[in-house]
Design a protein around this motif. Sequence first.
Motif, PDB file in Angstrom:
ATOM      1  N   LEU A  53     108.576  64.044  14.178  1.00 57.07           N
ATOM      2  CA  LEU A  53     108.420  62.605  13.958  1.00 57.07           C
ATOM      3  C   LEU A  53     106.958  62.245  13.727  1.00 57.07           C
ATOM      4  O   LEU A  53     106.617  61.498  12.797  1.00 57.07           O
ATOM      5  N   VAL A  54     106.069  62.775  14.562  1.00 57.53           N
ATOM      6  CA  VAL A  54     104.646  62.474  14.419  1.00 57.53           C
ATOM      7  C   VAL A  54     104.123  63.008  13.085  1.00 57.53           C
ATOM      8  O   VAL A  54     103.363  62.316  12.381  1.00 57.53           O
ATOM      9  N   GLU A  55     104.515  64.214  12.730  1.00 57.69           N
ATOM     10  CA  GLU A  55     104.041  64.788  11.463  1.00 57.69           C
ATOM     11  C   GLU A  55     104.500  63.949  10.284  1.00 57.69           C
ATOM     12  O   GLU A  55     103.721  63.693   9.347  1.00 57.69           O
ATOM     13  N   ARG A  56     105.749  63.494  10.287  1.00 57.31           N
ATOM     14  CA  ARG A  56     106.251  62.656   9.188  1.00 57.31           C
ATOM     15  C   ARG A  56     105.526  61.310   9.162  1.00 57.31           C
ATOM     16  O   ARG A  56     105.182  60.806   8.090  1.00 57.31           O
ATOM     17  N   PHE A  57     105.297  60.734  10.340  1.00 51.91           N
ATOM     18  CA  PHE A  57     104.622  59.444  10.410  1.00 51.91           C
ATOM     19  C   PHE A  57     103.191  59.556   9.884  1.00 51.91           C
ATOM     20  O   PHE A  57     102.757  58.733   9.063  1.00 51.91           O
ATOM     21  N   VAL A  58     102.452  60.560  10.338  1.00 49.45           N
ATOM     22  CA  VAL A  58     101.065  60.733   9.921  1.00 49.45           C
ATOM     23  C   VAL A  58     100.984  60.991   8.420  1.00 49.45           C
ATOM     24  O   VAL A  58     100.148  60.410   7.710  1.00 49.45           O
ATOM     25  N   ALA A  59     101.850  61.868   7.915  1.00 45.89           N
ATOM     26  CA  ALA A  59     101.820  62.189   6.489  1.00 45.89           C
ATOM     27  C   ALA A  59     102.104  60.954   5.645  1.00 45.89           C
ATOM     28  O   ALA A  59     101.418  60.698   4.642  1.00 45.89           O
ATOM     29  N   ALA A  60     103.099  60.167   6.033  1.00 44.74           N
ATOM     30  CA  ALA A  60     103.436  58.962   5.264  1.00 44.74           C
ATOM     31  C   ALA A  60     102.308  57.948   5.338  1.00 44.74           C
ATOM     32  O   ALA A  60     101.963  57.300   4.341  1.00 44.74           O
ATOM     33  N   TRP A  61     101.709  57.779   6.518  1.00 41.09           N
ATOM     34  CA  TRP A  61     100.623  56.806   6.691  1.00 41.09           C
ATOM     35  C   TRP A  61      99.409  57.212   5.857  1.00 41.09           C
ATOM     36  O   TRP A  61      98.821  56.378   5.162  1.00 41.09           O
ATOM     37  N   ARG A  93      99.169  58.994   3.182  1.00 44.87           N
ATOM     38  CA  ARG A  93      99.357  58.851   1.732  1.00 44.87           C
ATOM     39  C   ARG A  93      99.826  57.443   1.343  1.00 44.87           C
ATOM     40  O   ARG A  93     100.184  57.207   0.190  1.00 44.87           O
ATOM     41  N   ALA A  94      99.807  56.521   2.334  1.00 42.14           N
ATOM     42  CA  ALA A  94     100.175  55.115   2.101  1.00 42.14           C
ATOM     43  C   ALA A  94     101.565  54.989   1.497  1.00 42.14           C
ATOM     44  O   ALA A  94     101.805  54.156   0.620  1.00 42.14           O
ATOM     45  N   ASP A  95     102.503  55.793   1.991  1.00 45.09           N
ATOM     46  CA  ASP A  95     103.873  55.795   1.491  1.00 45.09           C
ATOM     47  C   ASP A  95     104.717  54.851   2.353  1.00 45.09           C
ATOM     48  O   ASP A  95     105.280  55.253   3.387  1.00 45.09           O
ATOM     49  N   VAL A  96     104.788  53.590   1.941  1.00 48.87           N
ATOM     50  CA  VAL A  96     105.481  52.586   2.749  1.00 48.87           C
ATOM     51  C   VAL A  96     106.957  52.910   2.880  1.00 48.87           C
ATOM     52  O   VAL A  96     107.538  52.784   3.972  1.00 48.87           O
ATOM     53  N   ASP A  97     107.601  53.325   1.815  1.00 54.88           N
ATOM     54  CA  ASP A  97     109.035  53.622   1.866  1.00 54.88           C
ATOM     55  C   ASP A  97     109.334  54.732   2.868  1.00 54.88           C
ATOM     56  O   ASP A  97     110.310  54.641   3.636  1.00 54.88           O
ATOM     57  N   ALA A  98     108.507  55.779   2.873  1.00 58.87           N
ATOM     58  CA  ALA A  98     108.718  56.880   3.819  1.00 58.87           C
ATOM     59  C   ALA A  98     108.512  56.406   5.254  1.00 58.87           C
ATOM     60  O   ALA A  98     109.246  56.824   6.165  1.00 58.87           O
ATOM     61  N   LEU A  99     107.541  55.529   5.463  1.00 62.22           N
ATOM     62  CA  LEU A  99     107.311  55.001   6.802  1.00 62.22           C
ATOM     63  C   LEU A  99     108.486  54.156   7.273  1.00 62.22           C
ATOM     64  O   LEU A  99     108.927  54.266   8.419  1.00 62.22           O
ATOM     65  N   LEU A 100     108.997  53.318   6.391  1.00 62.30           N
ATOM     66  CA  LEU A 100     110.088  52.433   6.779  1.00 62.30           C
ATOM     67  C   LEU A 100     111.324  53.212   7.215  1.00 62.30           C
ATOM     68  O   LEU A 100     112.108  52.735   8.045  1.00 62.30           O
ATOM     69  N   GLN A 101     111.508  54.410   6.686  1.00 57.79           N
ATOM     70  CA  GLN A 101     112.643  55.235   7.094  1.00 57.79           C
ATOM     71  C   GLN A 101     112.540  55.671   8.554  1.00 57.79           C
ATOM     72  O   GLN A 101     113.550  56.015   9.171  1.00 57.79           O
ATOM     73  N   LEU A 102     111.320  55.643   9.093  1.00 57.47           N
ATOM     74  CA  LEU A 102     111.103  56.075  10.478  1.00 57.47           C
ATOM     75  C   LEU A 102     111.180  54.918  11.467  1.00 57.47           C
ATOM     76  O   LEU A 102     111.138  55.148  12.679  1.00 57.47           O
ATOM     77  N   GLY A 130     115.155  57.686  18.730  1.00 59.34           N
ATOM     78  CA  GLY A 130     114.587  58.598  17.751  1.00 59.34           C
ATOM     79  C   GLY A 130     113.819  57.940  16.625  1.00 59.34           C
ATOM     80  O   GLY A 130     113.331  58.640  15.725  1.00 59.34           O
ATOM     81  N   ARG A 131     113.699  56.618  16.644  1.00 62.31           N
ATOM     82  CA  ARG A 131     112.924  55.907  15.629  1.00 62.31           C
ATOM     83  C   ARG A 131     111.811  55.106  16.302  1.00 62.31           C
ATOM     84  O   ARG A 131     111.849  54.853  17.503  1.00 62.31           O
ATOM     85  N   VAL A 132     110.847  54.689  15.504  1.00 64.23           N
ATOM     86  CA  VAL A 132     109.726  53.893  16.011  1.00 64.23           C
ATOM     87  C   VAL A 132     110.142  52.427  16.014  1.00 64.23           C
ATOM     88  O   VAL A 132     110.456  51.863  14.958  1.00 64.23           O
ATOM     89  N   ASP A 133     110.162  51.809  17.190  1.00 66.39           N
ATOM     90  CA  ASP A 133     110.531  50.389  17.266  1.00 66.39           C
ATOM     91  C   ASP A 133     109.332  49.495  17.574  1.00 66.39           C
ATOM     92  O   ASP A 133     109.466  48.276  17.604  1.00 66.39           O
ATOM     93  N   ARG A 134     108.169  50.104  17.793  1.00 61.53           N
ATOM     94  CA  ARG A 134     106.967  49.305  18.059  1.00 61.53           C
ATOM     95  C   ARG A 134     105.739  50.092  17.632  1.00 61.53           C
ATOM     96  O   ARG A 134     105.602  51.271  17.959  1.00 61.53           O
TER      97      ARG A 134
END
Length: 335
Positions: free
Chosen positions: A220-228, A230-239, A310-314
Amino acid sequence: MTPDDDDVDAARAGDEAAFARLAQRHRRELAAHCYRVLGSPHDAEDALQETLLAAWRGLPGFEGRSSLRTWLYRVATSVCLRQARRRPRLLSPDAGPPRSDVDDLGEPVPGPVWLEPLPEDLVDDRADALDPAAAYLRRESVELAYVAALQHLPATQRAVLLLREVLGYSAAETAALLDTSPASVNSALQRARGGLAQRLPARSQQAELARLGEAGRTALVERFVAAWERADVDALLQLLTEDVRFTMPPLPAWFTGRADVGRFLARRVFATPWRLRPAAVNASLGLLGEQRAEGAWPPGAVVVLGLRDGRVDRIAGFVDPALHAVFGTGSTADR
């Protein structure tokens, strides 16, 4: 005999080195206690220094009727209660309605009015090897949601709850620590439990992290950091959960829901590049952010991620520059 006994006798006789050893032995847990009461590592450090000074001055009068540890908690709690009563109650970062206008974030609200994050090296989990259950409880008790909920309680209720339920003192011991009666302690504890229950989520972050497992947390952290990064808003929203909240004290603006959070990320947060470094903050998933500026990467924010199922709520982004010294962050060059 306890590890403190020889040093207590020497310190009472004026041996400063012996007292320094005592202070070092108890510093971490006392700092964590002060943070729980006050909600700020800066204020906690001030309270700790005042506690140690008062303890050094008062040690000749320490008669050993309780352990030194208990006596130090008595001194620290008294110091924290005095501090808590002479300052305003901390603001909730989501006070007031959420915003949809991403261009107006308001002016920073100055002063010691916001809950602040706690670095991992100040989390008191030394009981882990001897009592994993106690360590788990102490880590729960420094989570942002728990400390934030504490700040809504009157200072005395806060102290009673922490002494009874986090540190495990009996009603009689707590009454002695606070110079009150066991009946008053029990009454305050009942009220504190009721007030806390109204503000805490159904599951603590420790429970959420355990459900996710080490591999799940890492992914989860790796996906969040990678999306952030590269400024990938769509990928972040999936988390993120549908009702995700994004707060950023000392700025008063906050956003809720994927649509508004996504728009804020795209238009404001990702207007400049970021780098994120994973770090445990408040015994939870955290990130130390650096924001690109003029060929360097100065500190941008201390971020705490809240999880639910399993998702980021805050996303709690603390943008006060004074926090960077607490977390040992500073400007770095391009890499």
